[in-house]
Design an enzyme around this catalytic site. Structure first.
Site, PDB file in Angstrom:
ATOM      1  N   ASP A   1       0.811  -1.215   0.000  1.00 36.15           N
ATOM      2  CA  ASP A   1       0.000   0.000   0.000  1.00 36.15           C
ATOM      3  C   ASP A   1       0.851   1.274   0.000  1.00 36.15           C
ATOM      4  O   ASP A   1       0.327   2.366  -0.203  1.00 36.15           O
ATOM      5  CB  ASP A   1      -0.962  -0.014   1.193  1.00 36.15           C
ATOM      6  CG  ASP A   1      -2.000  -1.128   1.068  1.00 36.15           C
ATOM      7  OD1 ASP A   1      -1.925  -1.895   0.090  1.00 36.15           O
ATOM      8  OD2 ASP A   1      -2.867  -1.236   1.946  1.00 36.15           O
TER       9      ASP A   1
ATOM     10  N   ASP B   1     -14.799  33.905 -35.167  1.00 34.44           N
ATOM     11  CA  ASP B   1     -14.057  32.652 -35.315  1.00 34.44           C
ATOM     12  C   ASP B   1     -14.753  31.505 -34.581  1.00 34.44           C
ATOM     13  O   ASP B   1     -14.566  30.349 -34.903  1.00 34.44           O
ATOM     14  CB  ASP B   1     -12.627  32.818 -34.787  1.00 34.44           C
ATOM     15  CG  ASP B   1     -11.779  31.606 -35.125  1.00 34.44           C
ATOM     16  OD1 ASP B   1     -11.376  31.492 -36.290  1.00 34.44           O
ATOM     17  OD2 ASP B   1     -11.562  30.765 -34.241  1.00 34.44           O
TER      18      ASP B   1
ATOM     19  N   GLY C   1     -11.775  27.783 -36.102  1.00 37.00           N
ATOM     20  CA  GLY C   1     -12.790  28.167 -37.083  1.00 37.00           C
ATOM     21  C   GLY C   1     -12.208  28.591 -38.410  1.00 37.00           C
ATOM     22  O   GLY C   1     -12.616  28.106 -39.469  1.00 37.00           O
ATOM     23  N   LEU C   2     -11.199  29.465 -38.352  1.00 36.17           N
ATOM     24  CA  LEU C   2     -10.602  29.962 -39.587  1.00 36.17           C
ATOM     25  C   LEU C   2     -10.010  28.800 -40.364  1.00 36.17           C
ATOM     26  O   LEU C   2     -10.153  28.690 -41.579  1.00 36.17           O
ATOM     27  CB  LEU C   2      -9.523  30.995 -39.232  1.00 36.17           C
ATOM     28  CG  LEU C   2      -8.880  31.703 -40.407  1.00 36.17           C
ATOM     29  CD1 LEU C   2      -9.943  32.430 -41.232  1.00 36.17           C
ATOM     30  CD2 LEU C   2      -7.833  32.691 -39.909  1.00 36.17           C
TER      31      LEU C   2
END
Ligand code: SF4
Ligand code: SF4
Lengths: 532, 412
Positions: free
Chosen positions: A36, A290, A425-426
């Site tokens: 552990d 954009d 976007g562009l």
């Protein structure tokens, strides 16, 4: 019995470790077997911490079980107290110790130690990490404060006015291994300061026992990470009458609501609702032309409760996405997540089985996944872009740069990190326009290397040409070099990403040696030659 | 013989035997490792493996819940159900390892019985074996020993002469070693574990075996019980150890010295060349090995004898004297070998000695780096192809790189 290939949360004692490790001067004695101790690496590797978590494991073995494990516990408690001289001690057990029922907390309490000892019950077979963190924080705070009789039962969150000082609040819940907690605390501090609100104490991150003792001095509490802070905030409200905020300030709307909520708790005049527009770029970026391409992009969201809820709100209201899947592994937060999903016309996915999350994701066929590291892997398999928004995390979720999720800057960070995995976007627009040009024959992979389509960039050198394909002697500049079968076979065993280099080096070496045949021996000779 | 052998007991900081699943599942892609344990066990393998090499896992955990703890008959049924679901989902699996953990051992869940029952009901489609990787019984690499020992009874019996290489090796290293043995004239060389769990080598009176890893005591005992003979040698780490290891096999086969020399001399010469730049960096540097992978003694021997490093302390989780005998002989007589661990006291000694390099587990590395001490993760040594004469340079590089890095960084 449940089959798990991957779990979103560790066991509850890891949650307890997160509290201890977040604080200064708190030590945790954990009755647990040696394996552990792996939990240390969560802190030293994933968080890149420069010190070990303050945990002493008893590391009992099978042969101890027939003997006196209680004595073993006491010995470790004594040693830990002597060595680390903590201000407070947490004592608990992991799953295996729970079965042997030594009750280490009671043992430690009976040792007459001269420091606060908090005994933790962490039922490992029914609870998980976040629950363990919440329970530990609550027990610790209660253990340190319950002897304080509240000065007056009618706590007045507006007392600051009378006392002619600034209002002050506690930030509760940020801890190590929490998603971006370190930066969120800084950001929220800044935000509050800008509104003339003081931070009285931050607990547990970097807190000392004295910070916990100062908690009652605040006018109100900010429940920053509900998964960890809620039981504690609830108790502080019951015991001292301190009210607390319910809104988690992630995203523009939520940050605005949070400020409103806190101002009203403290009896402050409502803040200017246009603050967001001035302080964060997200609103304008999302409105810019954009971002038109983001309209209706289908997103799938899965994570811890708070981050999943925040993500759903941001996605829908602030980025104009369409949420096509929403879920959480935090069962404690199932109710609000269900409600949020219903409002989106969805059924929430409440599960800790990542395979069913993957299946739901595949089913929903989103264009973007917002999830944990696990969803990142699943999304990669499905060829879908993904941003990580929640724990459990990887070392890459603890960036060197400042990258909060909360407050105004958090919104900026979120805009960037969610939108970048998508084509901009562009870019999308231009590709659409030039679709028929010869450069765009394939479906465009853009910068998403993982989308699976062929990499259009031609490898410049011979570096990668050997990857997987037959070495082609005719392609060599010096045709006289010949790879023997045995040499070729050896070459193929080399991982593809270095194979090109090895091949080139070996050929160069063979030429130097005036050799025309390259067999496995030449390869090894070359390896030794270049091994510096 | 060593005079400076110490034993220490106290809190330890080592992985449990479950961790070896991380490399075993890659070695045998047609096998699945089903841990019967707790959320902690699941989290452990995920953390030990996930951070390093996330892949579609061929391991998973059947997590015990309160319901299972209440009645044991129920747990057996549950296990059947989970195993069946799993095999249905993953039809490519040929061997299913049921791996015991601390919780399953403490509640005395009988995995042998479960394996037997599943074997009967799956009628040969999938072979089910069980072993324990629990942290109350095993450390780190011992899990591999358990897994292999569990496979031994399934090996076919055959008495033909063969050399058996025992212990997980990287494929490329394995191929190379087999080629070299065959070049010397040992016709049949096989490996255990095999590359496919269904492709198990036979074992019998003609089998002579070399251990590739020093932690395979149960496996080697089981194989000996099946008639195999153990060839004693140091372990194939470094040019010297690997050579002694290969020579031991060659001699057992009665191969003429000139042939051995003709095969191995050029390799040794090449290794010397490959080692040289690293030796220059490592020479005289002081190294401290914390107990973890059980490779500490052979590594110390290599680092001292071939790289010229000074051994501050060599920790080992446990000392199997019989299997380490040849290694102990090669260490300088005053080497401080510490069996077991009290992690705090040992770290005190590390700080006091301030060595140039510490070999340790992943949890300890960054804190030591922060104290200005270069480290090397021991788990890397079980993942990397480091065996054999040809790999000696690469092995040394693993140790020289942290030092080079420390030298390379400068912040004004
Ligand atoms: S030490 Fe035991 S309980 Fe912990 S992970 Fe290993 S097998 Fe599981
Ligand atoms: S891959 Fe992840 S775990 Fe491995 S070294 Fe890099 S950061 Fe650490």
């Amino acid at each position: 019995m449940d089959l798990t290939l991957w779990t979103y949360e560790g066991p509850p004692h890891v949650g307890a470790m997160r509290i201890a490790a977040s604080m200064e001067g708190v030590h945790f004695v954990l009755h647990a077997p040696q394996g552990d101790t792996y939990a240390d690496l969560l802190f030293t590797m994933i968080e890149r911490r420069d010190r070990r978590p303050p945990v002493t494991y008893t590391t009992f073995q099978a042969r101890d079980l027939s003997g006196d494990t209680a004595e073993l516990v006491k010995r470790h408690v004594r040693e830990a107290v002597d060595r680390f001289q903590p201000d407070a001690l947490l004592v608990g057990e992991s799953c295996t110790a729970e079965l042997i029922q030594d009750q280490p907390g009671a043992l430690a309490a009976g040792m007459g130690l001269e420091l606060p000892v908090v005994s933790l019950e962490l039922p490992a077979y029914s609870k998980k990490e976040n629950w363990g963190a919440a329970e530990t924080l609550y027990q610790l705070v209660r253990g340190l404060l319950q002897h304080l009789r509240p000065g007056s039962t009618d706590h007045d969150p507006c007392a600051w006015r009378r006392q002619e000082r600034r209002p002050r609040v506690n930030l509760i819940g940020p801890s190590l291994l929490g998603f971006r907690c370190r930066d969120d605390v800084l950001e929220i501090r800044r935000l509050l300061e800008a509104h003339g609100i003081e931070v009285n104490a931050v607990v547990p991150l970097a807190a000392r026992v004295t910070d916990v003792e100062r908690l009652p001095l605040a006018d109100a509490n900010v429940c920053l990470v509900p998964e960890v802070a809620e039981p504690c905030c609830t108790w502080l409200e019951r015991h001292f009458g301190q009210p607390f905020t319910r809104t988690v300030p992630i995203g523009i709307g939520a940050t605005t609501d949070f400020l409103k909520e806190l101002h009203s708790l403290l009896g402050l005049e409502a803040p200017d609702p246009r603050e967001a527009q001035r302080q964060s770029r997200l609103p304008w970026y999302a409105a810019s032309v954009d971002s038109t391409y983001l309209t209706g992009k289908r997103v799938f969201i899965f994570g811890d409760g708070s981050h999943a809820l925040a993500a759903a709100r941001i996605a829908q209201q602030e980025l104009g996405f369409t949420v096509v899947g929403l879920g959480t592994y935090s069962r404690e937060m199932a109710r609000p997540v269900r409600a949020a999903a219903r409002e989106l016309g969805l059924e929430a996915l409440i599960t800790d089985d990542y395979l069913s999350v993957e299946a739901a994701m595949a089913d929903a066929a989103p264009e973007l996944v917002l999830g944990t590291q696990m969803e990142r892997h699943s999304a990669k398999r499905l060829g879908i872009p993904c941003a990580v928004i929640s724990t459990p995390m990887h070392v890459q979720d603890v960036p060197a740069r400042y990258a909060p999720q909360m407050g105004w800057e958090g919104a900026n960070v979120i805009f960037d990190s969610w939108v970048h995995p998508l084509m901009m976007g562009l870019e999308e627009h231009l590709i659409g326009m030039f679709r028929h040009d010869f450069e765009f024959v394939d479906d465009q992979p853009s910068h998403l290397g993982h989308l699976g389509s062929a990499d259009t960039a031609k490898p410049s050198g011979s570096d990668f040409d050997a990857a997987g394909s037959e070495p082609d002697p005719a392609a060599n500049l010096n045709v006289e070099l010949q790879w023997t079968r045995d040499g070729e076979a050896e070459l193929k065993k080399i991982p593809f990403f270095v194979r090109g280099k090895v091949k080139r080096n070996t050929e160069c070496f063979a030429r130097q040696q005036g050799k025309y045949q390259i067999d496995s021996e030449t390869l090894y000779d070359a390896k030794a030659h270049f091994n510096t | 013989m060593l005079t400076n052998l110490l034993k220490e007991s106290g809190p330890r900081e080592v992985f449990c035997g479950l961790t070896s699943i991380v490399w075993l599942h890659r070695r045998m892609p047609d096998a699945f490792f089903l841990v019967v344990g707790s959320r902690t066990c699941a989290h452990l393998i995920q953390s030990a493996a996930g951070v390093m090499i996330f892949a579609e896992p061929r391991f998973g955990t059947a997590i015990l819940s309160e319901r299972d703890l209440a009645g044991l008959a129920d747990a057996q049924e549950e296990l059947d159900r989970v195993a069946r679901d799993l095999l249905q989902r993953r039809p490519e699996i040929r061997t299913l390892f049921l791996v015991g953990s601390c919780p399953s051992e403490v509640i005395k869940l009988d995995l042998a019985r479960a394996a037997e029952r599943l074997n009967a009901s799956l009628s040969g489609r999938v072979r089910v074996v069980n072993y324990s990787g629990s942290g109350i019984e095993t450390t780190f690499t011992q899990g591999e020993d358990g897994a292999l020992a569990a496979l031994v009874p399934t090996l076919p019996a055959r008495d033909e002469p063969q050399l058996l290489l025992v212990g997980t090796l990287a494929h490329a290293v394995e191929d190379r070693l087999i080629t070299l043995f065959q070049r010397m004239g040992i016709a049949t060389v096989r490996s255990f574990p095999p590359r496919l769990s269904t492709d198990c080598p036979p074992v019998g009176r003609g089998t002579r075996m070399l251990l590739c890893q020093p932690y395979l005591s149960d496996t080697s005992r089981e194989l000996q019980a099946r008639g195999a003979e153990l060839i004693r040698a140091p372990y194939p780490l470094g040019a010297e150890g690997s050579r002694l290891w290969m020579e031991a096999a060659a001699r057992a086969w009665g191969i003429d010295e000139p042939i051995i020399r003709a095969t191995l001399d050029p390799l040794s010469a090449r290794a010397r060349q490959a080692l040289e730049p690293h030796r220059q960096r490592l020479q005289g540097k002081r190294i401290f090995l914390l107990p973890d992978s059980q490779l500490e003694l052979p590594l110390a021997r290599f680092l001292h004898r071939e790289c010229g490093m000074a051994l501050v302390e060599v920790g080992t989780p446990y000392l199997h004297r019989d299997l380490m005998e040849e290694e102990l002989k090669l260490l300088p007589a005053d080497t401080r070998v510490v069996e077991g661990q009290h992690v705090e006291q040992q770290l005190d000694r590390v700080r006091q000695a301030h060595p140039d390099l510490v070999v340790c587990g992943m949890g300890l590395a960054n804190p030591l780096e922060a104290e200005g001490i270069a480290t090397k993760w021991s788990i890397e040594l079980v993942f990397s192809p480091i065996h054999g004469i040809d790999q000696a340079g690469d092995l040394a590089e693993l140790f020289s790189r942290p030092l080079v890095r420390h030298g390379a960084l400068a912040f004004a």
